[in-house]
Design a protein around this motif. Structure first.
Motif, PDB file in Angstrom:
ATOM      1  N   ARG A 156      29.061 -16.105 -40.848  1.00  0.00           N
ATOM      2  CA  ARG A 156      30.212 -15.635 -41.620  1.00  0.00           C
ATOM      3  C   ARG A 156      30.564 -14.749 -42.332  1.00  0.00           C
ATOM      4  O   ARG A 156      31.830 -13.967 -42.885  1.00  0.00           O
ATOM      5  CB  ARG A 156      31.041 -17.084 -41.256  1.00  0.00           C
ATOM      6  CG  ARG A 156      31.025 -17.723 -39.912  1.00  0.00           C
ATOM      7  CD  ARG A 156      32.525 -19.187 -40.063  1.00  0.00           C
ATOM      8  NE  ARG A 156      31.549 -19.627 -40.926  1.00  0.00           N
ATOM      9  CZ  ARG A 156      30.764 -20.770 -41.417  1.00  0.00           C
ATOM     10  NH1 ARG A 156      30.308 -21.285 -39.277  1.00  0.00           N
ATOM     11  NH2 ARG A 156      30.529 -22.228 -41.955  1.00  0.00           N
ATOM     12  N   MET A 157      30.032 -14.806 -43.181  1.00  0.00           N
ATOM     13  CA  MET A 157      30.743 -14.165 -44.965  1.00  0.00           C
ATOM     14  C   MET A 157      29.711 -12.503 -44.568  1.00  0.00           C
ATOM     15  O   MET A 157      30.548 -12.364 -44.704  1.00  0.00           O
ATOM     16  CB  MET A 157      28.785 -14.894 -45.732  1.00  0.00           C
ATOM     17  CG  MET A 157      29.465 -14.310 -47.787  1.00  0.00           C
ATOM     18  SD  MET A 157      28.323 -14.342 -48.491  1.00  0.00           S
ATOM     19  CE  MET A 157      26.870 -13.974 -48.232  1.00  0.00           C
ATOM     20  N   GLU A 206      29.552 -10.832 -41.822  1.00  0.00           N
ATOM     21  CA  GLU A 206      30.884 -10.710 -41.791  1.00  0.00           C
ATOM     22  C   GLU A 206      31.960 -10.222 -41.776  1.00  0.00           C
ATOM     23  O   GLU A 206      32.720  -9.679 -41.524  1.00  0.00           O
ATOM     24  CB  GLU A 206      31.087 -12.135 -39.787  1.00  0.00           C
ATOM     25  CG  GLU A 206      30.191 -11.751 -39.004  1.00  0.00           C
ATOM     26  CD  GLU A 206      29.994 -12.666 -38.178  1.00  0.00           C
ATOM     27  OE1 GLU A 206      29.544 -12.305 -36.655  1.00  0.00           O
ATOM     28  OE2 GLU A 206      30.848 -13.945 -37.908  1.00  0.00           O
ATOM     29  N   ASN A 207      32.781 -11.370 -42.627  1.00  0.00           N
ATOM     30  CA  ASN A 207      33.860 -11.261 -43.554  1.00  0.00           C
ATOM     31  C   ASN A 207      34.106  -9.930 -44.358  1.00  0.00           C
ATOM     32  O   ASN A 207      34.593  -9.379 -44.655  1.00  0.00           O
ATOM     33  CB  ASN A 207      34.016 -12.364 -44.294  1.00  0.00           C
ATOM     34  CG  ASN A 207      34.289 -13.557 -43.348  1.00  0.00           C
ATOM     35  OD1 ASN A 207      34.847 -13.491 -42.053  1.00  0.00           O
ATOM     36  ND2 ASN A 207      34.393 -14.545 -44.018  1.00  0.00           N
ATOM     37  N   PHE A 208      32.834  -9.645 -45.106  1.00  0.00           N
ATOM     38  CA  PHE A 208      32.277  -8.123 -46.197  1.00  0.00           C
ATOM     39  C   PHE A 208      32.022  -7.211 -45.136  1.00  0.00           C
ATOM     40  O   PHE A 208      31.347  -6.163 -45.965  1.00  0.00           O
ATOM     41  CB  PHE A 208      31.231  -8.482 -47.119  1.00  0.00           C
ATOM     42  CG  PHE A 208      31.872 -10.058 -48.353  1.00  0.00           C
ATOM     43  CD1 PHE A 208      32.442  -9.106 -48.927  1.00  0.00           C
ATOM     44  CD2 PHE A 208      31.334 -11.098 -48.134  1.00  0.00           C
ATOM     45  CE1 PHE A 208      32.620  -9.714 -50.069  1.00  0.00           C
ATOM     46  CE2 PHE A 208      31.763 -12.379 -48.810  1.00  0.00           C
ATOM     47  CZ  PHE A 208      33.087 -11.154 -50.016  1.00  0.00           C
ATOM     48  N   ASN A 209      32.311  -8.204 -43.741  1.00  0.00           N
ATOM     49  CA  ASN A 209      31.183  -6.420 -42.569  1.00  0.00           C
ATOM     50  C   ASN A 209      29.767  -5.519 -43.272  1.00  0.00           C
ATOM     51  O   ASN A 209      29.618  -3.930 -43.196  1.00  0.00           O
ATOM     52  CB  ASN A 209      33.326  -5.324 -43.085  1.00  0.00           C
ATOM     53  CG  ASN A 209      32.321  -3.913 -41.839  1.00  0.00           C
ATOM     54  OD1 ASN A 209      32.807  -4.406 -40.922  1.00  0.00           O
ATOM     55  ND2 ASN A 209      33.110  -3.058 -42.451  1.00  0.00           N
ATOM     56  N   LYS A 267      27.513  -4.896 -41.598  1.00  0.00           N
ATOM     57  CA  LYS A 267      26.313  -5.169 -39.775  1.00  0.00           C
ATOM     58  C   LYS A 267      25.828  -4.017 -40.035  1.00  0.00           C
ATOM     59  O   LYS A 267      25.704  -3.126 -40.782  1.00  0.00           O
ATOM     60  CB  LYS A 267      27.595  -5.173 -39.323  1.00  0.00           C
ATOM     61  CG  LYS A 267      29.194  -6.304 -39.044  1.00  0.00           C
ATOM     62  CD  LYS A 267      29.865  -6.275 -38.113  1.00  0.00           C
ATOM     63  CE  LYS A 267      31.242  -7.341 -38.636  1.00  0.00           C
ATOM     64  NZ  LYS A 267      32.529  -7.284 -37.833  1.00  0.00           N
ATOM     65  N   PRO A 307      24.745  -8.476 -37.950  1.00  0.00           N
ATOM     66  CA  PRO A 307      25.355  -8.841 -38.922  1.00  0.00           C
ATOM     67  C   PRO A 307      24.168  -8.045 -39.856  1.00  0.00           C
ATOM     68  O   PRO A 307      22.864  -9.367 -39.098  1.00  0.00           O
ATOM     69  CB  PRO A 307      25.426 -10.430 -39.366  1.00  0.00           C
ATOM     70  CG  PRO A 307      26.446 -10.627 -38.110  1.00  0.00           C
ATOM     71  CD  PRO A 307      26.498 -10.047 -37.267  1.00  0.00           C
TER      72      PRO A 307
END
Length: 361
Positions: free
Chosen positions: A46-47, A49-52, A54, A76
């Motif tokens: 999740r972290m 993904e939040n920081f993009n 990927k 990710p």
């Protein structure tokens, strides 16, 4: 950590005496690393993904493979953070931290992980190729050179190379041994990095290889067994089994999320760190040349890349549809799952063959 605190209490309760046994601590190191990986992976995913952070699949140098990998776009990456965290924490918890080999092993995996992290971060920010090859190679050489110089300065460590299948054939390299260490560790790190191209391929093979080196480390540090097998003995080597089993546990835990279809990729953060760490362990237990057998998948993958480059430069023709070989097999129509599982099977067979060499001398 537990070894130092709890084993010292053995006079208060005999049950604490179990912490003296490497096999006990190695087993729990694997279990701890596995459970920790399962626990922290969802949070890290999740972290990222939040920081993009990927995966970017489409690359100019490899457009033909895009159709096979386009579903991986946006997954990710940099999941090596999970693997390294689990290995380091579990090793700190279960290993004898006064052991010099453990200290160097932890240093190497963290340093290679940082190098891979920088590479992954640059890629995530839009530079698809990451660190320049020369910069990445320079960083790997520096880390490996430091390890080699520390070993060379250790009067209790032999600067020799033992040849597989031969009882008494040993090469004393002297100061050249530092260069040999650099070649082994850097090659191992890059080989795992090259192989990490399909979901779970590299990490699945690494779990098998690390388990093999856990056994080798244990027998190398056991005076009676090493004498029976007529192999190199070092009293500090046995403790590396705890470190290796932490790698096994973390790889299996990461495979839970990295198996096809992957929810996360380990990126260079994981592949450079795992490859560097297993190369360092091979050096510590004097089984550097056995890496060519137990790590045969990684060796073959790297060889196909080198042959492809050589053939194209000399003959202007490609030997494979695409290198490394796992991409060639994809383009030939092999399903990704079949490639991965068959490579795992080969890795297991090679590990069994490697263990057999300990007696075939």
């Amino acid at each position: 950590m537990l070894y130092h605190y709890l084993y010292s209490l053995r006079d208060l309760w005999f049950g604490f005496n179990v912490f003296r046994y490497i096999t006990f601590r190695a087993a729990f190191s694997a279990v701890m690393a596995f459970l920790l990986t399962l626990l922290i992976a969802p949070f890290i995913i999740r972290m990222l993904e939040n920081f993009n952070i990927k995966e970017k699949v489409l690359r100019k140098e490899a457009p033909s493979i895009y159709e096979y990998h386009k579903h991986k776009e946006g997954t990710p990456t940099m999941g090596g953070i999970i693997i390294i965290s689990a290995i380091v924490f579990s090793t700190l918890l279960w290993a004898d931290l006064a052991n010099g080999f453990i200290q160097l092993a932890l240093l190497s995996i963290v340093c290679f992980g940082i190098l891979g992290f920088i590479d992954d971060y640059i890629k995530a920010k839009g530079f698809s190729r990451g660190l320049m090859v020369a910069s990445k190679l320079f960083g790997q050489i520096v880390i490996a050179t430091v390890i080699g110089l520390i070993l060379f300065a250790d009067k209790d460590f032999q600067n020799t190379v033992n040849l597989p299948f031969f009882k008494n054939l040993v090469l004393d390299l002297g100061i050249i041994y530092v260069l040999f260490v650099v070649v082994v560790v850097v090659a191992s790190s890059n080989a795992v990095n090259i192989t990490d191209g399909l979901d779970g391929l590299a990490v699945g093979c690494m779990a098998t290889i690390a388990f093999t080196f856990a056994i080798i480390s244990y027998v190398t540090g056991h005076a009676n067994v090493s004498e029976y097998l007529n192999i190199f003995f070092h009293p500090n080597a046995g403790e590396l089994a705890v470190f290796c089993m932490a790698i096994v546990g973390s790889c299996l835990g990461f495979l839970w999320y990295n198996a096809y279809p992957a929810s996360i990729f380990m990126g260079d953060t994981g592949s450079l760190a795992l490859g560097g760490a297993i190369g360092v362990v091979a050096v510590f237990v004097k089984k550097e040349l056995l890496l060519f057998i137990v790590g045969g998948i990684f060796v073959f993958e790297t060889l196909t890349v080198l042959l492809q480059v050589f053939s194209y430069k000399v003959r202007k023709k490609r030997l494979f549809l695409m290198a490394p070989i796992h991409h060639h097999l994809q383009l030939k129509g092999w399903p990704e799952n079949k490639i991965i599982i068959r490579f795992w099977i080969i890795a297991i067979v090679l590990s069994l063959l490697t263990l057999a060499t300990l007696k075939l001398r």
